[in-house]
Motif scaffolding. Structure first.
Motif, PDB file in Angstrom:
ATOM      1  N   SER A  71     -16.950   9.928   1.119  1.00 27.58           N
ATOM      2  CA  SER A  71     -18.317   9.554   1.463  1.00 27.58           C
ATOM      3  C   SER A  71     -19.167   9.181   0.262  1.00 27.58           C
ATOM      4  O   SER A  71     -19.981   8.275   0.329  1.00 27.58           O
ATOM      5  CB  SER A  71     -18.987  10.695   2.220  1.00 27.58           C
ATOM      6  OG  SER A  71     -18.305  10.948   3.421  1.00 27.58           O
ATOM      7  N   ASP A  72     -19.018   9.877  -0.851  1.00 24.83           N
ATOM      8  CA  ASP A  72     -19.872   9.576  -2.000  1.00 24.83           C
ATOM      9  C   ASP A  72     -19.671   8.169  -2.525  1.00 24.83           C
ATOM     10  O   ASP A  72     -20.579   7.576  -3.090  1.00 24.83           O
ATOM     11  CB  ASP A  72     -19.655  10.588  -3.116  1.00 24.83           C
ATOM     12  CG  ASP A  72     -20.474  11.847  -2.902  1.00 24.83           C
ATOM     13  OD1 ASP A  72     -21.319  11.851  -1.988  1.00 24.83           O
ATOM     14  OD2 ASP A  72     -20.261  12.819  -3.631  1.00 24.83           O
ATOM     15  N   SER A  73     -18.489   7.593  -2.361  1.00 26.88           N
ATOM     16  CA  SER A  73     -18.281   6.227  -2.833  1.00 26.88           C
ATOM     17  C   SER A  73     -19.077   5.226  -2.004  1.00 26.88           C
ATOM     18  O   SER A  73     -19.372   4.135  -2.468  1.00 26.88           O
ATOM     19  CB  SER A  73     -16.787   5.876  -2.816  1.00 26.88           C
ATOM     20  OG  SER A  73     -16.302   5.865  -1.491  1.00 26.88           O
ATOM     21  N   VAL A  74     -19.460   5.594  -0.785  1.00 24.01           N
ATOM     22  CA  VAL A  74     -20.298   4.750   0.061  1.00 24.01           C
ATOM     23  C   VAL A  74     -21.773   4.986  -0.253  1.00 24.01           C
ATOM     24  O   VAL A  74     -22.571   4.049  -0.296  1.00 24.01           O
ATOM     25  CB  VAL A  74     -20.021   5.035   1.558  1.00 24.01           C
ATOM     26  CG1 VAL A  74     -20.973   4.269   2.447  1.00 24.01           C
ATOM     27  CG2 VAL A  74     -18.575   4.714   1.899  1.00 24.01           C
ATOM     28  N   PHE A  75     -22.144   6.235  -0.503  1.00 25.34           N
ATOM     29  CA  PHE A  75     -23.546   6.602  -0.682  1.00 25.34           C
ATOM     30  C   PHE A  75     -24.152   6.071  -1.973  1.00 25.34           C
ATOM     31  O   PHE A  75     -25.350   6.165  -2.172  1.00 25.34           O
ATOM     32  CB  PHE A  75     -23.719   8.116  -0.608  1.00 25.34           C
ATOM     33  CG  PHE A  75     -23.332   8.707   0.717  1.00 25.34           C
ATOM     34  CD1 PHE A  75     -23.450   7.991   1.892  1.00 25.34           C
ATOM     35  CD2 PHE A  75     -22.854   9.996   0.781  1.00 25.34           C
ATOM     36  CE1 PHE A  75     -23.100   8.543   3.110  1.00 25.34           C
ATOM     37  CE2 PHE A  75     -22.503  10.574   2.001  1.00 25.34           C
ATOM     38  CZ  PHE A  75     -22.629   9.834   3.169  1.00 25.34           C
TER      39      PHE A  75
END
Length: 175
Positions: A71-75
């Motif tokens: 998820s952090d790579s999207v955020f």
């Protein structure tokens, strides 16, 4: 709350309603504090607004900012969480409550007022934003370690009293 301090090799999301009873009670205490904060900051009593919990959306989030996946790579890209910003007189709030932030992850809110643009949460602090309207993204510092950033993502919705008839529908659309 010691059971919350786990390390993961990837991001992990857990619905809060699936957590143990002690943790759920802890979350309800946090939500009461945040709800009072939102009522005061946005003058909800004076503006005839009501605020309710959306417990069904609450989650416990473990992140690893140095991961290339998850998820952090999207955020890290500018985004708005929801799509209902066009509905007037109602807001859905996402409040990030920090348990740990070992990599000093910062959330950017470019349209907030000065002093509230760059937020680096520390344990037991929170920031709230309009789920459907506020542009934001995250960035972690260059300092990396093997610890997870852990936050509760807690949710509320507020609405003008004259919109009460539509409030439950608004809640369900956000869920």
């Amino acid at each position: 709350m010691d059971n919350l301090h786990s390390n993961y090799n990837t991001t992990k999301h857990e619905w809060c309603y699936n957590l143990d009873e002690k943790t759920i009670q802890y979350i309800h205490t946090i939500k009461k504090t945040i709800k009072n904060y939102l009522k005061e900051k946005y003058f909800m009593k004076n503006t005839n607004h009501l605020i309710e919990n959306i417990d069904e959306m609450d989650e416990l989030y473990y992140s690893k900012p140095d991961n290339k996946i998850g998820s952090d790579s999207v955020f890290v890209t500018p985004h708005i969480d929801g799509f209902l910003g066009w509905i007037p007189f109602m807001r859905c709030w996402r409040c990030l409550y920090c348990i740990t932030n070992p990599n000093n992850t910062t959330t950017y809110f470019p349209l907030n007022s000065h002093g509230e643009t760059f937020i680096t949460l520390t344990p037991n602090n929170f920031i709230c934003h309009d789920y459907n309207r506020d542009l934001h993204w995250i960035e972690a510092s260059l300092k990396k370690n093997n610890e997870s950033r852990i936050v509760f993502k807690l949710h509320f919705y507020d609405y003008s009293r004259f919109m009460s008839f539509f409030s439950n529908m608004y809640k369900m659309f956000n869920i």
